[in-house]
Design a protein around this motif. Structure first.
Motif, PDB file in Angstrom:
ATOM      1  N   ASP A 183      89.879 -55.558  84.124  1.00  0.00           N
ATOM      2  CA  ASP A 183      90.745 -56.620  83.603  1.00  0.00           C
ATOM      3  C   ASP A 183      90.801 -56.563  82.081  1.00  0.00           C
ATOM      4  O   ASP A 183      91.833 -56.797  81.465  1.00  0.00           O
ATOM      5  N   LEU A 184      89.657 -56.250  81.495  1.00  0.00           N
ATOM      6  CA  LEU A 184      89.568 -56.150  80.042  1.00  0.00           C
ATOM      7  C   LEU A 184      90.507 -55.053  79.537  1.00  0.00           C
ATOM      8  O   LEU A 184      91.228 -55.236  78.554  1.00  0.00           O
ATOM      9  N   LEU A 185      90.476 -53.913  80.216  1.00  0.00           N
ATOM     10  CA  LEU A 185      91.324 -52.787  79.792  1.00  0.00           C
ATOM     11  C   LEU A 185      92.797 -53.073  80.069  1.00  0.00           C
ATOM     12  O   LEU A 185      93.660 -52.709  79.278  1.00  0.00           O
ATOM     13  N   GLY A 186      93.076 -53.690  81.200  1.00  0.00           N
ATOM     14  CA  GLY A 186      94.464 -53.904  81.573  1.00  0.00           C
ATOM     15  C   GLY A 186      95.071 -55.167  80.976  1.00  0.00           C
ATOM     16  O   GLY A 186      96.266 -55.386  81.075  1.00  0.00           O
TER      17      GLY A 186
ATOM     18  N   HIS B 266      89.405 -42.345  74.178  1.00  0.00           N
ATOM     19  CA  HIS B 266      90.264 -43.341  73.540  1.00  0.00           C
ATOM     20  C   HIS B 266      89.758 -44.761  73.832  1.00  0.00           C
ATOM     21  O   HIS B 266      89.714 -45.601  72.941  1.00  0.00           O
ATOM     22  N   VAL B 267      89.381 -44.998  75.083  1.00  0.00           N
ATOM     23  CA  VAL B 267      88.806 -46.303  75.439  1.00  0.00           C
ATOM     24  C   VAL B 267      87.511 -46.526  74.674  1.00  0.00           C
ATOM     25  O   VAL B 267      87.271 -47.607  74.117  1.00  0.00           O
ATOM     26  N   PRO B 274      86.788 -51.110  66.841  1.00  0.00           N
ATOM     27  CA  PRO B 274      88.030 -51.859  67.078  1.00  0.00           C
ATOM     28  C   PRO B 274      88.892 -52.000  65.828  1.00  0.00           C
ATOM     29  O   PRO B 274      90.061 -52.331  65.935  1.00  0.00           O
ATOM     30  N   GLY B 275      88.329 -51.732  64.649  1.00  0.00           N
ATOM     31  CA  GLY B 275      89.134 -51.837  63.435  1.00  0.00           C
ATOM     32  C   GLY B 275      89.478 -53.272  63.121  1.00  0.00           C
ATOM     33  O   GLY B 275      88.652 -54.164  63.263  1.00  0.00           O
ATOM     34  N   ALA B 281      91.287 -57.259  72.013  1.00  0.00           N
ATOM     35  CA  ALA B 281      92.689 -56.880  71.814  1.00  0.00           C
ATOM     36  C   ALA B 281      92.818 -55.365  71.701  1.00  0.00           C
ATOM     37  O   ALA B 281      93.714 -54.746  72.286  1.00  0.00           O
ATOM     38  N   ARG B 282      91.883 -54.752  70.961  1.00  0.00           N
ATOM     39  CA  ARG B 282      91.927 -53.293  70.797  1.00  0.00           C
ATOM     40  C   ARG B 282      91.674 -52.601  72.130  1.00  0.00           C
ATOM     41  O   ARG B 282      92.306 -51.615  72.476  1.00  0.00           O
TER      42      ARG B 282
END
Lengths: 304, 351
Positions: A183-186, B266-267, B274-275, B281-282
């Motif tokens: 969920d965090l990623l999506g 990338h993840v 996260p910058g 959000a990142r």
């Protein structure tokens, strides 16, 4: 209380309620799915996966038997078809259902849950892909490690790999929005589907044509919105066993508070409460039009 | 004021603002409920054109009812009804990708190449880690043969080890039997291999959340295995032959593993660095992009599986194997290269 409001405004959830800012600019409240509900949903889905692929296996067995008899070609066809079925179910079952069925899988449907975008954006295809591919680690890795199908053989190392596999899945237990890593990623959350039920209005239900009791403005200034809604709940609940007793106590309490001199005879208790409710609501609504909101009896601020 | 204070209050149903409010709008809410029931049962396509138009309009009017009710209505029955109705309608409005067919085409033409190009640093790291693993494997093999059994166990590559003669090894690459016999059973095997490879690629993507460390490990290990495998044949003078044998499907397959690895990295970058944005959000941004790339990896592995299922054993001329494998590789490279073109196009359009 103020702390909670702060958190809600920031878009974080409080007691499992999450406010989502819609593209229309109105915040809508969602009740987050319980972790237990989601666990049951996933178990249902896994069962469906197993049963559906078994059913397809049998179908393929039947068809290949029909087409090729006992021939060598038949075995080849059979094993290729089996491979494709298990390929689909392992990697694309959840994704396909959530895309085609508006954020629902069989398990979620049964449990009354749905996936929505966490920040008010429409549910994106890429978000669903990310959230469901993440299941490889969160769901299937622990399943495989747990059943000991793969991995090191010594007790210590298998314990370590098990802990590692469950470690990532355990994230859901610590997230305020009850999101798992997928969920965090999506950018998604899983919510309970609200069931809208429109109850009749208490004022209209009472069918007052001419109120028996009248109140002065001073008397109606005593209570606020909160007390009004408590009274609403009381009047809605028609089937309490101790109805009369509750009404008597509430009527006594109100008459004391607003300074009513004469006591009210028991047969008019309901009428009194209905009239008081209607008058109080009218008063508060009228005040609200002038910008005065009174949230409860202890809310004395005169400032708009 | 004093005069007003003495005024007598008695509520009549129809006098109340909130009662009027409800009476005016209730038919709209009921109509929305009806349309929602249709969507629940038959999906958004179950509505006619006019009905879906009405659905969108009613949804917006209900939301505006909700915000008015929150301000003025003191009837908690109406308010909680509107909260639930709005939530339910929202979850039917915004949970379907807009025109899935078109989204799919857009994904293939633009989305996937752009996503791959946008994460070129991660891709570079993935390739470098894999190459490092391969070189390491090659060096270890020549350092001491004991490493082979230490890493791969005995019977490392299914009867292809340093103890085999050149002729035996050659036989595994150029099967002496006819084409029909060679392809026998290979399709089923290649599907099980494909499932395994897709699992590895998705694992590489998903393990990115642990700061990409397991992803790097996975890439390195896969490189190591390839390095060792190559060494076995290299030492018997079959270096080019085994490269050709691997190329025909391996160029596609290993590129797909690179993509899966790049997605994971990338993840991981989103988690660790996260910058300026918040970490969540990142992570959301990188996660979606990485999900697209992982999907690309899965599709490439399906393609590789198809090739493997037939061509690998059927084509047994060295030059053809090289040509097909690297020709496909060039096509894939060109395809992902168009992502850079799309990006440049967008940059030029936006001043």
């Amino acid at each position: 209380m103020t702390f909670d409001l702060q958190r809600i405004r920031e878009g974080r959830s409080v007691h499992g309620v999450r406010r989502v800012m819609t593209p229309e600019g109105v915040e809508v409240e969602f009740v987050l799915a319980d972790r237990a509900q989601r666990l049951v949903a996933v178990i249902i889905d896994l069962t469906v996966q197993v049963l559906a692929s078994l059913a397809l296996f049998l179908l393929i067995l039947f068809v290949s038997g029909l087409l090729f008899g006992e021939g060598i070609n038949g075995t080849e066809f059979f094993s290729v078809a089996l491979g494709l079925v298990s390929f689909f179910f392992q990697f694309f079952y959840f994704l396909t259902l959530e895309v085609m069925w508006q954020g629902k899988t069989v398990g979620k449907h049964v449990m009354g849950l749905r996936v929505i975008g966490a920040n008010g954006q429409p549910l994106a295809l890429s978000g669903l892909v990310a959230r469901n591919f993440m299941r490889q680690v969160e769901l299937f890795l622990p399943l495989v490690a747990g059943t000991g199908l793969v991995g090191p053989t010594s007790a210590l190392t298998s314990l370590v790999s098990l802990a590692w596999a469950f470690g990532l899945s355990a994230y859901i237990c610590f997230d305020a929005d009850r999101r798992r890593l997928g969920d965090l990623l999506g950018g998604t959350i899983v919510v309970q589907q609200a069931k809208p039920v429109l109850l009749p209005d208490v004022v209209m239900q009472a069918q007052i044509t001419e109120p028996r009791f009248r109140f002065t403005q001073d008397q109606l200034d005593t209570y606020g919105r909160f007390e009004l809604q408590v009274l609403e709940g009381l009047l809605r609940d028609q089937h309490r066993p101790d109805q009369e007793d509750v009404f008597r106590r509430v009527v006594e309490r109100i008459s004391l508070k607003i300074g009513l001199d004469s006591s009210i005879s028991p047969e008019f208790h309901r009428d009194f409460l209905n009239d008081f409710y209607a008058a109080q609501r009218q008063h508060l609504e009228r005040e609200a039009l002038y910008g005065k909101r009174k949230d409860s009896k202890s809310d004395d601020s005169d400032d708009p | 004021m004093s005069e007003n204070r003495q005024g007598q209050y008695g509520g009549f149903g129809a006098d109340l603002k909130s009662v009027q409010f409800r009476q005016e709008r209730e038919p709209l809410w009921r109509e929305l409920e009806r349309l929602m029931a249709v969507v629940e049962q038959r999906g958004p396509d179950g509505l006619s054109f006019d009905e879906s138009l009405a659905f969108a309009t009613l949804y917006r009017r209900t939301l505006s009812s909700l915000s008015v009710a929150r301000e003025i209505s003191l009837d908690s029955g109406v308010q909680s009804y509107l909260e639930a109705l709005s939530a339910r309608a929202y979850s039917l409005m915004y949970t379907r990708p807009n025109r899935p067919g078109l989204a799919m085409i857009d994904f293939f033409v633009r989305g996937l190449p752009v996503a791959v190009c946008a994460m070129w640093p991660s891709l570079l790291v993935a390739v470098a880690t894999f190459a490092l693993g391969a070189i390491f494997g090659f060096v270890l093999y020549h350092e001491d043969l004991g490493w082979l059994t230490a890493i791969m166990g005995t019977d490392s590559f299914g009867g292809r080890g340093p103890e085999n003669t050149v002729a035996e090894l050659r036989e595994t690459i150029y099967d002496p039997g006819g084409v029909a016999q060679r392809t026998q059973g290979w399709a089923a095997f290649s599907i099980s291999l494909m499932i395994n490879n897709v699992g590895v690629a998705l694992l590489a993507f998903a393990l990115g959340v642990a700061g990409a460390v397991p992803t790097l490990g996975l890439l390195f290990y896969n490189g190591l295995v390839i390095g060792l495998f190559y060494s076995v044949f290299h030492d018997k003078g079959l270096g080019l032959d085994i490269i050709a044998w691997l190329s025909i499907h391996g160029v596609t397959e290993i590129s797909a593993i690179f993509l899966g690895g790049a997605a994971g990295i990338h993840v991981g970058r989103g988690v660790l660095f996260p910058g300026r944005k918040s970490r969540s959000a990142r992570l959301r941004e990188n996660g979606r992009r990485a999900g697209e790339v992982a999907m690309g990896a899965v599709l490439m592995l399906i393609l590789a599986g198809l090739i493997e299922g037939y061509f690998r054993q059927a084509v047994d001329v060295l030059s053809w194997r090289l040509f097909i494998g690297w020709g496909l590789g060039a096509l894939i490279f060109a395809y992902f290269g168009t992502g850079g073109w799309w990006q440049a196009l967008r940059r030029n359009r936006e001043p």
